[in-house]
Scaffold this active site. Sequence first.
Site, PDB file in Angstrom:
ATOM      1  N   ASP A 126     -12.712  -9.509   0.338  1.00  0.00           N
ATOM      2  CA  ASP A 126     -13.927  -9.535   1.144  1.00  0.00           C
ATOM      3  C   ASP A 126     -14.870  -8.488   0.574  1.00  0.00           C
ATOM      4  OD1 ASP A 126     -12.810  -7.181   2.259  1.00  0.00           O
ATOM      5  OD2 ASP A 126     -12.389  -8.118   4.197  1.00  0.00           O
TER       6      ASP A 126
ATOM      7  N   GLU B 124      -6.797 -10.320  -0.751  1.00  0.00           N
ATOM      8  CA  GLU B 124      -7.499 -10.014   0.510  1.00  0.00           C
ATOM      9  C   GLU B 124      -9.005  -9.872   0.278  1.00  0.00           C
ATOM     10  OE1 GLU B 124      -5.679  -6.738   2.663  1.00  0.00           O
ATOM     11  OE2 GLU B 124      -3.647  -7.405   2.159  1.00  0.00           O
TER      12      GLU B 124
ATOM     13  N   GLU C  66       0.814  -1.230   0.000  1.00  0.00           N
ATOM     14  CA  GLU C  66       0.000   0.000   0.000  1.00  0.00           C
ATOM     15  C   GLU C  66       0.845   1.277   0.000  1.00  0.00           C
ATOM     16  OE1 GLU C  66      -2.667  -0.483   3.314  1.00  0.00           O
ATOM     17  OE2 GLU C  66      -3.494  -2.343   2.521  1.00  0.00           O
TER      18      GLU C  66
ATOM     19  N   ASN D 191       1.686  -5.221  -3.117  1.00  0.00           N
ATOM     20  CA  ASN D 191       0.308  -5.506  -2.712  1.00  0.00           C
ATOM     21  C   ASN D 191      -0.427  -4.203  -2.398  1.00  0.00           C
ATOM     22  OD1 ASN D 191      -1.674  -7.576  -1.804  1.00  0.00           O
ATOM     23  ND2 ASN D 191      -1.404  -6.613   0.209  1.00  0.00           N
TER      24      ASN D 191
ATOM     25  N   HIS E 164     -10.791  -5.440  -1.466  1.00  0.00           N
ATOM     26  CA  HIS E 164     -11.747  -5.158  -0.394  1.00  0.00           C
ATOM     27  C   HIS E 164     -12.896  -4.384  -1.029  1.00  0.00           C
ATOM     28  CE1 HIS E 164      -9.171  -6.607   2.810  1.00  0.00           C
ATOM     29  NE2 HIS E 164      -8.175  -5.893   2.337  1.00  0.00           N
TER      30      HIS E 164
HETATM   31  O1  9MR Z   1      -6.480  -7.853   9.294  1.00  0.00           O
HETATM   32  C1  9MR Z   1      -5.555  -6.919   9.797  1.00  0.00           C
HETATM   33  C2  9MR Z   1      -6.073  -6.375  11.125  1.00  0.00           C
HETATM   34  O2  9MR Z   1      -6.128  -7.402  12.095  1.00  0.00           O
HETATM   35  C3  9MR Z   1      -5.165  -5.252  11.594  1.00  0.00           C
HETATM   36  O3  9MR Z   1      -5.711  -4.670  12.767  1.00  0.00           O
HETATM   37  C4  9MR Z   1      -5.040  -4.213  10.483  1.00  0.00           C
HETATM   38  C5  9MR Z   1      -4.146  -3.056  10.897  1.00  0.00           C
HETATM   39  O4  9MR Z   1      -4.091  -2.111   9.865  1.00  0.00           O
HETATM   40  O5  9MR Z   1      -4.516  -4.824   9.330  1.00  0.00           O
HETATM   41  C6  9MR Z   1      -5.384  -5.785   8.808  1.00  0.00           C
HETATM   42  O6  9MR Z   1      -4.884  -6.279   7.594  1.00  0.00           O
HETATM   43  C7  9MR Z   1      -4.710  -5.339   6.534  1.00  0.00           C
HETATM   44  C8  9MR Z   1      -3.585  -5.852   5.669  1.00  0.00           C
HETATM   45  O7  9MR Z   1      -2.431  -6.053   6.453  1.00  0.00           O
HETATM   46  C9  9MR Z   1      -3.270  -4.884   4.548  1.00  0.00           C
HETATM   47  N1  9MR Z   1      -4.462  -4.575   3.774  1.00  0.00           N
HETATM   48  C10 9MR Z   1      -5.626  -4.180   4.541  1.00  0.00           C
HETATM   49  C11 9MR Z   1      -5.928  -5.217   5.616  1.00  0.00           C
HETATM   50  C12 9MR Z   1      -7.222  -4.877   6.350  1.00  0.00           C
HETATM   51  O8  9MR Z   1      -7.058  -3.694   7.071  1.00  0.00           O
END
Ligand code: 9MR
Length: 360
Positions: A272, A270, A158, A204, A240
Amino acid sequence: MVSFIAITALLASLVNAAPHSKDRTSVGLNALAQGRGKQWFGSAADIPGTAETTDTAYLKILHHEFGELTPANALKFMYTEPEQNVFNFTEGDEFMRLAERYQSKVRCHNLVWASQVSDFVTSNTWTAEELKAVMKNHIFKTVQHFGKRCYSWDVVNEALNSDGTFSSSVWYDTIGEEYFYLAFQYAQQALAQIGAQNVKLYYNDYGIENPGTKVDAVLGLVKNLRKRGIRIDGVGLESHFIVGETPSLTDQVATKRAYINADLDVVVTELDIRFAAEPYYSADAQNQQAADYYTSVESCLQVGRRCLGVVVWDFDDAYSWVPSAFAGQGGATLFNDTLEAKPAYYAVSEALQGKKCTVC
Ligand code: 9MR
């Protein structure tokens, strides 16, 4: 006589319980995906240290349905290097042991990101050279510890705004654009040093599933890496989405093709598809969500083998990250919060079997 009645009753109940079109397949989504030339159908899991870790019903489905696991948190900077040059791979190793037990591939996630970085990184004032050394040390130690247990690494996560410019982060603000190229270069060097050059290197991001400025920017960065002789193997499309606003099949296919034409692998990393508001579980809502999942999976099937597979960002509504990040939103996954498969699950299963969607 009693036993005859009992047997008749038993047979009748078995007939009633016989598989119908809405039973989960016996082989699981991963096997269906592999049957279509994909490498996996996977899921993120926030393990260890959470309720999931000991939830046997959850783990049973995780094992049965999915053939790739992405650690939702365990490999992130703040956990793997909490203090400068003090590494802690305990959680990562535990995750890897689970994946090995389940014979699942692992997409390792992630090395360089603006979020979930340790305090020592964000609270110090660094020169560019100092921070490059911090980044290099983190990448080398982490990548070399996990070695070939990772199918791939999300090297940078990101990095871009929606207009394609670099977003603010300790990395970009201190080092400039060069941080992006250096991260890949360090990962490539670290892997080569341990003979693990087969581990794939990915960028990613979200918002890169639809044609547009951000996709063009990613393709530009890929060119820049290659001009510098640095390897990148693939792009992770987080995906997402929001129910009813999911990019169309045409757009998702066109975007994946653009990456593949640039000689990149593509993974839906990812997936959803959340509801922006209640109701999450009405019949109409469920059908629309099923259609959106069907489209997203179908797009990976339509572009051929270089879309390696689909990973959902956890598979049940109870453990989904969505409600904690977006107030009032949720219902984003394939199973409800009591682990019952939703129409979205059957839509994915039908897509993977090359069938029309009967639940959309
Ligand atoms: O699923 C992850 C969540 O448990 C964390 O709190 C969060 C912190 O930013 O990150 C989530 O995973 C992210 C992933 O690492 C990168 N893309 C977005 C995902 C959803 O926020």
